[in-house]
Motif scaffolding. Structure first.
Motif, PDB file in Angstrom:
ATOM      1  N   MET A   1       0.834  -1.177   0.000  1.00 21.58           N
ATOM      2  CA  MET A   1       0.000   0.000   0.000  1.00 21.58           C
ATOM      3  C   MET A   1       0.875   1.237   0.000  1.00 21.58           C
ATOM      4  SD  MET A   1      -1.463   0.306   3.888  1.00 21.58           S
ATOM      5  CE  MET A   1      -1.213  -1.358   4.419  1.00 21.58           C
ATOM      6  N   LEU A   4      -1.531   5.145   4.394  1.00 19.84           N
ATOM      7  CA  LEU A   4      -2.175   4.578   5.579  1.00 19.84           C
ATOM      8  C   LEU A   4      -2.552   5.722   6.511  1.00 19.84           C
ATOM      9  CD1 LEU A   4      -2.939   1.988   7.149  1.00 19.84           C
ATOM     10  CD2 LEU A   4      -0.688   2.110   8.212  1.00 19.84           C
ATOM     11  N   GLY A   8      -7.394   3.331   8.206  1.00 20.13           N
ATOM     12  CA  GLY A   8      -6.707   2.077   7.890  1.00 20.13           C
ATOM     13  C   GLY A   8      -6.160   1.402   9.136  1.00 20.13           C
ATOM     14  N   LEU A   9      -5.585   2.196  10.028  1.00 17.39           N
ATOM     15  CA  LEU A   9      -5.078   1.636  11.285  1.00 17.39           C
ATOM     16  C   LEU A   9      -6.223   1.039  12.098  1.00 17.39           C
ATOM     17  CD1 LEU A   9      -2.517   4.377  12.359  1.00 17.39           C
ATOM     18  CD2 LEU A   9      -2.012   2.089  11.487  1.00 17.39           C
ATOM     19  N   CYS A  30       5.519  -5.288   5.571  1.00 15.27           N
ATOM     20  CA  CYS A  30       5.691  -3.893   5.152  1.00 15.27           C
ATOM     21  C   CYS A  30       7.180  -3.606   4.990  1.00 15.27           C
ATOM     22  CB  CYS A  30       5.088  -2.947   6.188  1.00 15.27           C
ATOM     23  SG  CYS A  30       5.232  -1.220   5.718  1.00 15.27           S
ATOM     24  N   ILE A  35       5.499   4.015   5.802  1.00 19.50           N
ATOM     25  CA  ILE A  35       4.396   3.293   6.442  1.00 19.50           C
ATOM     26  C   ILE A  35       4.862   2.739   7.788  1.00 19.50           C
ATOM     27  CG2 ILE A  35       2.769   1.380   6.234  1.00 19.50           C
ATOM     28  CD1 ILE A  35       2.189   3.637   4.239  1.00 19.50           C
TER      29      ILE A  35
END
Length: 62
Positions: A1, A4, A8-9, A30, A35
């Motif tokens: 992605m 964020l 999203g979290l 990740c 991010i």
């Protein structure tokens, strides 16, 4: 992605709660520093196991 935010979290934390309710686990992959920085700032690196590759995440489940 590539992006964020707090929504999203929230989705990730909600998913983690659901998975844990069924005695499961959730690992994140990740490798983007910007991010990862969000996870560090929010303290979520202590909540989520974060790996740099799928292979690493799968190996860590053993």
């Amino acid at each position: 992605m590539d992006f964020l935010d707090s929504t999203g979290l929230g989705v990730l934390v909600g998913g983690l709660k659901r998975v844990r309710a069924h005695e499961g686990s959730l690992r994140l992959v990740c490798n983007q520093e910007r991010i990862l920085k969000i996870f560090r700032i929010t303290g979520l690196t202590k909540v989520f196991p974060i790996h740099t590759s799928v292979e690493e995440a799968v190996a860590a489940t053993d």
